[in-house]
Design an enzyme around this catalytic site. Structure first.
Site, PDB file in Angstrom:
ATOM      1  N   ASP A  92     192.157 127.617  22.704  1.00 11.94           N
ATOM      2  CA  ASP A  92     191.888 126.719  23.831  1.00 11.94           C
ATOM      3  C   ASP A  92     190.381 126.665  24.045  1.00 11.94           C
ATOM      4  OD1 ASP A  92     194.647 127.157  23.993  1.00 11.94           O
ATOM      5  OD2 ASP A  92     194.670 127.133  26.179  1.00 11.94           O
ATOM      6  N   LYS A 154     194.298 119.623  27.506  1.00  7.66           N
ATOM      7  CA  LYS A 154     194.660 120.558  28.566  1.00  7.66           C
ATOM      8  C   LYS A 154     193.871 120.221  29.825  1.00  7.66           C
ATOM      9  CE  LYS A 154     194.122 125.556  29.460  1.00  7.66           C
ATOM     10  NZ  LYS A 154     193.836 126.865  28.833  1.00  7.66           N
ATOM     11  N   LYS A 182     198.853 120.084  27.960  1.00  9.28           N
ATOM     12  CA  LYS A 182     199.020 121.376  28.622  1.00  9.28           C
ATOM     13  C   LYS A 182     198.477 121.288  30.045  1.00  9.28           C
ATOM     14  CE  LYS A 182     197.611 126.278  28.470  1.00  9.28           C
ATOM     15  NZ  LYS A 182     197.040 127.385  27.656  1.00  9.28           N
TER      16      LYS A 182
END
Lengths: 219, 227
Positions: A92, A154, A182
């Protein structure tokens, strides 16, 4: 949706700076017990978490350039390579929000493409930090991430205002069905989790995964 | 009376979303006061040097900031980058995961590597994050630093934790002039800043310097407590 299906969407998150091996071991054991998708942790804890999770299907997810994303590209990629060497299985990365604010879209596209290439097939998630962006900027970032071949976009780091259903559905509409979304930050209970999934989230980053699953009937 | 804060106050511009123009105008706005230095991210060192050229104000930067979550090799790359870009000083967070897990030996190894990497090329300030440490951990990390030739410490990152005057006293009482102490976080008024300087801190960091300088009353930092 069953408990098992919901659990498989959760990145069990622990990003507090004062975390010790005791904390990471607890988080890993919970993730293995509930069969969460991954544990989301800081790079310093990657080898230890890999060791604890050995023999389980839970992945180690590293939070990179965390949490402000203000690194030159070469250092971002250095951190990606190092995290992979250490055993990270999902990545991430906080994007350079500054580049988006400056409308340096070519530089941002290069950052995303280099990230995906360096990840070498591992799951890549690009963190937008939506709390700091206009809707137009969220769309721009999602388009660039999709075009770069990222696995997920995300919403948030969790250190600022977190995921909203508005942002998740905007991101889902922008990236289409081929890219994951996400939702992360401030996800505290089951109804919130289900609303975000309804809005288009395919992964949830939360530290409240255990109580969210426990609140679901039909265990 | 001379202002004891002159040359003992530093500030920073480290927000996630700040642009080059934002960094430039913040630094220009700070040139009207004799700050010790201004901290910027690695990506803005060159810009800060340009804007501050010809002034006494130092260009400071940060490594593994503010969560101390990057691994050793990456942290060294951050320091190398800062040296190449020409920063005067770097504040590096320690590996809090190792520190809180009781692996002081590994923390000490990292300190030694950082000292070696910085050498005389950049001034190294280490942040042990006193707010999350026990007294034993505080002592352990101070001793490891001194053993490895690291003599500059900032008690906390300032992010999410406030300055405690007792932390400054804790270090000064044990290590005196061997360890220079900087503080960051929760400094809201001129009286706060002056109090930690009197306790022995050599530098006070605030992200809102002009508000601090303007606020003369209402001491916010208390002995042994937080805000």
């Amino acid at each position: 949706m069953t408990r098992t299906e919901l659990a498989a969407l959760i990145d069990h998150t622990f990003l507090r700076l004062q975390g010790s091996e005791t904390d990471i071991a607890r988080v890993c054991c919970e993730a293995a017990r509930y069969q969460f998708a991954s544990v989301a942790i800081l790079p310093t804890a990657i080898p230890f978490a890999r060791c604890v999770l050995k023999g389980t299907s839970v992945k180690v997810d590293a939070a990179l350039s965390f949490f402000r994303g203000r690194y030159p590209l070469q250092l971002k990629l250095r951190e990606v390579e190092d995290a992979i060497d250490a055993g990270a299985q999902e990545l991430d990365l906080v994007m350079s929000v500054n580049l988006l604010k400056e409308r340096q879209l070519d530089a941002l596209a290069l950052e995303f493409a280099s990230f995906v290439r360096t990840a070498g097939g591992l799951t890549t998630k690009i963190i937008l930090e939506t709390a700091l962006l206009t809707d137009e900027e969220k769309v721009l970032a999602c388009e660039l991430a999709r075009d770069a071949g990222a696995s997920f976009v995300k919403t948030s780091t969790g250190l600022m205002e977190g995921a909203t259903t508005h942002d998740v559905s905007l991101m889902r509409r922008t990236v289409g069905p081929g890219v994951g979304v996400k939702a992360a930050g401030g996800i505290r209970d089951l109804s919130q989790a289900l609303q975000l999934i309804e809005a288009g989230a395919t992964r949830l980053g939360t530290s409240a995964g255990v109580s969210i699953i426990e609140a679901m009937e039909g265990g | 009376m001379a202002d004891i804060l002159k040359g003992r106050l530093s500030t920073s511009i480290l927000d996630t979303e700040v642009t080059e123009d934002g960094v430039r105008s913040f630094i220009r706005g700070c040139q009207s006061w004799p700050f010790y230095g201004i901290a910027v991210d690695l990506i803005s060192i060159r810009l800060a040097r340009e804007v501050l050229e010809g002034t006494e104000i130092k260009v400071m930067t940060v490594a593994s900031y503010p969560l101390g979550g990057t691994r050793r090799a990456v942290k060294r790359s951050e320091v190398d980058y800062a040296i190449r870009e020409g920063a005067d000083e770097i504040d590096a967070c320690l590996n809090y995961f190792e520190l809180k897990s009781g692996h002081l030996g590994r923390v000490e190894e990292e300190i030694a590597e950082l000292v070696e990497t910085c050498a005389d090329k950049i001034k190294l300030i280490l942040i042990p994050q006193f707010a999350v440490l026990t007294n034993d951990e505080k002592e352990g990390v101070c001793q490891a630093m001194l053993k490895r030739g690291a003599h500059n410490l900032k008690t906390n990152t300032g992010y999410g934790y406030t300055t405690v005057v007792d932390d400054v006293t804790f270090i000064k009482r044990r290590y005196g002039d061997e360890m220079s102490v900087e503080v960051s976080g929760g400094i809201r008024t001129r009286a706060d800043a002056e109090e930690v300087i009197r306790a022995g801190a050599c530098l006070v960091h605030t992200s809102t310097p002009f508000e601090v300088l303007a606020r003369t009353a209402d001491r916010a930092v208390r002995k042994g407590g937080t805000l």
